[in-house]
Write a protein that holds these residues in place. Structure first.
Motif, PDB file in Angstrom:
ATOM      1  N   ASP A   1      13.654   3.423   3.529  1.00  0.00           N
ATOM      2  CA  ASP A   1      14.872   3.551   2.716  1.00  0.00           C
ATOM      3  C   ASP A   1      14.606   3.137   1.274  1.00  0.00           C
ATOM      4  O   ASP A   1      15.066   3.792   0.325  1.00  0.00           O
ATOM      5  N   ALA A   2      13.862   2.027   1.105  1.00  0.00           N
ATOM      6  CA  ALA A   2      13.554   1.535  -0.245  1.00  0.00           C
ATOM      7  C   ALA A   2      12.665   2.513  -0.997  1.00  0.00           C
ATOM      8  O   ALA A   2      12.854   2.759  -2.194  1.00  0.00           O
ATOM      9  N   LEU A   3      11.691   3.074  -0.306  1.00  0.00           N
ATOM     10  CA  LEU A   3      10.795   4.042  -0.945  1.00  0.00           C
ATOM     11  C   LEU A   3      11.547   5.296  -1.365  1.00  0.00           C
ATOM     12  O   LEU A   3      11.343   5.824  -2.460  1.00  0.00           O
TER      13      LEU A   3
ATOM     14  N   LEU B   1       3.059  11.734   0.441  1.00  0.00           N
ATOM     15  CA  LEU B   1       4.100  11.531   1.437  1.00  0.00           C
ATOM     16  C   LEU B   1       3.529  10.534   2.435  1.00  0.00           C
ATOM     17  O   LEU B   1       2.508  10.822   3.078  1.00  0.00           O
ATOM     18  N   VAL B   2       4.160   9.381   2.554  1.00  0.00           N
ATOM     19  CA  VAL B   2       3.624   8.311   3.396  1.00  0.00           C
ATOM     20  C   VAL B   2       4.429   8.164   4.680  1.00  0.00           C
ATOM     21  O   VAL B   2       5.650   8.007   4.645  1.00  0.00           O
TER      22      VAL B   2
ATOM     23  N   ILE C   1       0.837  -1.199   0.000  1.00  0.00           N
ATOM     24  CA  ILE C   1       0.000   0.000   0.000  1.00  0.00           C
ATOM     25  C   ILE C   1       0.872   1.249   0.000  1.00  0.00           C
ATOM     26  O   ILE C   1       0.636   2.195  -0.759  1.00  0.00           O
ATOM     27  N   ALA C   2       1.892   1.254   0.861  1.00  0.00           N
ATOM     28  CA  ALA C   2       2.796   2.410   0.926  1.00  0.00           C
ATOM     29  C   ALA C   2       3.482   2.653  -0.407  1.00  0.00           C
ATOM     30  O   ALA C   2       3.646   3.803  -0.837  1.00  0.00           O
ATOM     31  N   GLU C   3       3.875   1.585  -1.084  1.00  0.00           N
ATOM     32  CA  GLU C   3       4.544   1.723  -2.377  1.00  0.00           C
ATOM     33  C   GLU C   3       3.628   2.383  -3.400  1.00  0.00           C
ATOM     34  O   GLU C   3       4.046   3.268  -4.153  1.00  0.00           O
TER      35      GLU C   3
ATOM     36  N   HIS D   1      10.697   8.391  -3.833  1.00  0.00           N
ATOM     37  CA  HIS D   1       9.420   8.741  -3.227  1.00  0.00           C
ATOM     38  C   HIS D   1       9.609   9.376  -1.853  1.00  0.00           C
ATOM     39  O   HIS D   1      10.682   9.294  -1.251  1.00  0.00           O
ATOM     40  N   GLN D   2       8.549   9.971  -1.331  1.00  0.00           N
ATOM     41  CA  GLN D   2       8.585  10.626  -0.030  1.00  0.00           C
ATOM     42  C   GLN D   2       8.031   9.684   1.040  1.00  0.00           C
ATOM     43  O   GLN D   2       6.875   9.244   0.952  1.00  0.00           O
TER      44      GLN D   2
END
Length: 245
Positions: free
Chosen positions: A47-49, A31-32, A21-23, A54-55
């Motif tokens: 870190d991956a996002l 911004l998640v 979902i975050a991805e 992405h934010q």
């Protein structure tokens, strides 16, 4: 970029469906705030996002603890001044047949899945009512209709459905939508632990013929969080390839 400049909290987002979902939400421009009890996994998710451009931020929280939930929302609002989207995804299971469920395992599942969802919804509702806008998406489960060996889990998710519909009635005139998604059999950390025979048995029940991905749930969340879903409220949406009809 349907969610550009919006701030979202996703609970239980360190892995599995929450991470998926975050991805999707970050890819749509939000911004998640990734929230989870597992700080190491949560930081790794962030870190991956960020590596993908992405934010994202991480805030540790045990949603069964009212003080930690209040601190989570205070942190987000002090940093960003707003909250547009809340996704209540965090959940646990302690499966056993009804006659074998311990009181401790009943309490643990209800505390996280139902009480935790309530605590987060309450905090979000207070802010969103004042703003006159907001999106709350609760991750329930197809098991809310009842499932062998999941009396505690099914009861908690049925409670989430009831919370969703009640919150819709209370918040709709304040510009807030509250919907629930019921994932079916999703390829995740939780389901990968089942024996191969059980996996195949579950897949055989799905008309689509395969297990879903976390991103399938994420895409539905993103739609419900977007302006395109402004008139969809109080709904329970199955994302399960036709497993529940």
């Amino acid at each position: 970029m349907r969610l550009q400049q919006q701030v979202a909290i996703v609970t239980g987002a360190a892995r599995g469906i929450g991470k998926g979902i975050a991805e999707v939400l970050t890819r749509e421009g939000a911004l998640v705030v990734v929230s989870d009890v597992d700080a190491q996994a949560g930081e790794a998710c962030v870190d991956a996002l960020r590596a993908a451009g992405h934010q994202a931020q991480f805030v540790a929280c045990n949603i069964a603890d009212a003080q930690q939930v209040e601190a989570l929302f205070d942190t987000v609002l002090s940093r960003h001044g707003r909250l547009d989207i809340l996704v209540n995804n965090a959940g646990i299971n302690r499966d056993a047949m009804l006659h074998n469920i311990s009181e401790a395992n009943w309490d643990a599942v209800i505390a996280v899945n139902l009480k935790g969802t309530f605590l987060c919804m309450q905090q979000a509702a207070r802010h969103m009512r004042e703003r006159g806008a907001g999106r709350i998406v609760n991750i329930a489960s197809a098991s809310w209709l009842g499932n062998v060996g999941q009396a505690n889990y099914a009861a908690s998710k049925a409670g989430v459905v009831g919370l969703t519909k009640t919150a819709c009635r209370e918040l709709a005139r304040k510009g807030v939508t509250v919907n629930a998604i019921c994932p079916g059999f999703i390829d995740s950390d939780m389901t990968r632990g089942v024996p191969e025979k059980v996996w195949q048995m579950m897949v055989d029940k799905i008309p689509a013929g395969y297990a879903g991905q976390a991103s399938d749930v994420g895409e539905c969340v993103a739609f419900l969080a977007s302006g395109a879903a402004r008139y969809i409220n109080g709904e329970v949406i199955n994302v399960g390839g036709g497993m529940v009809l």
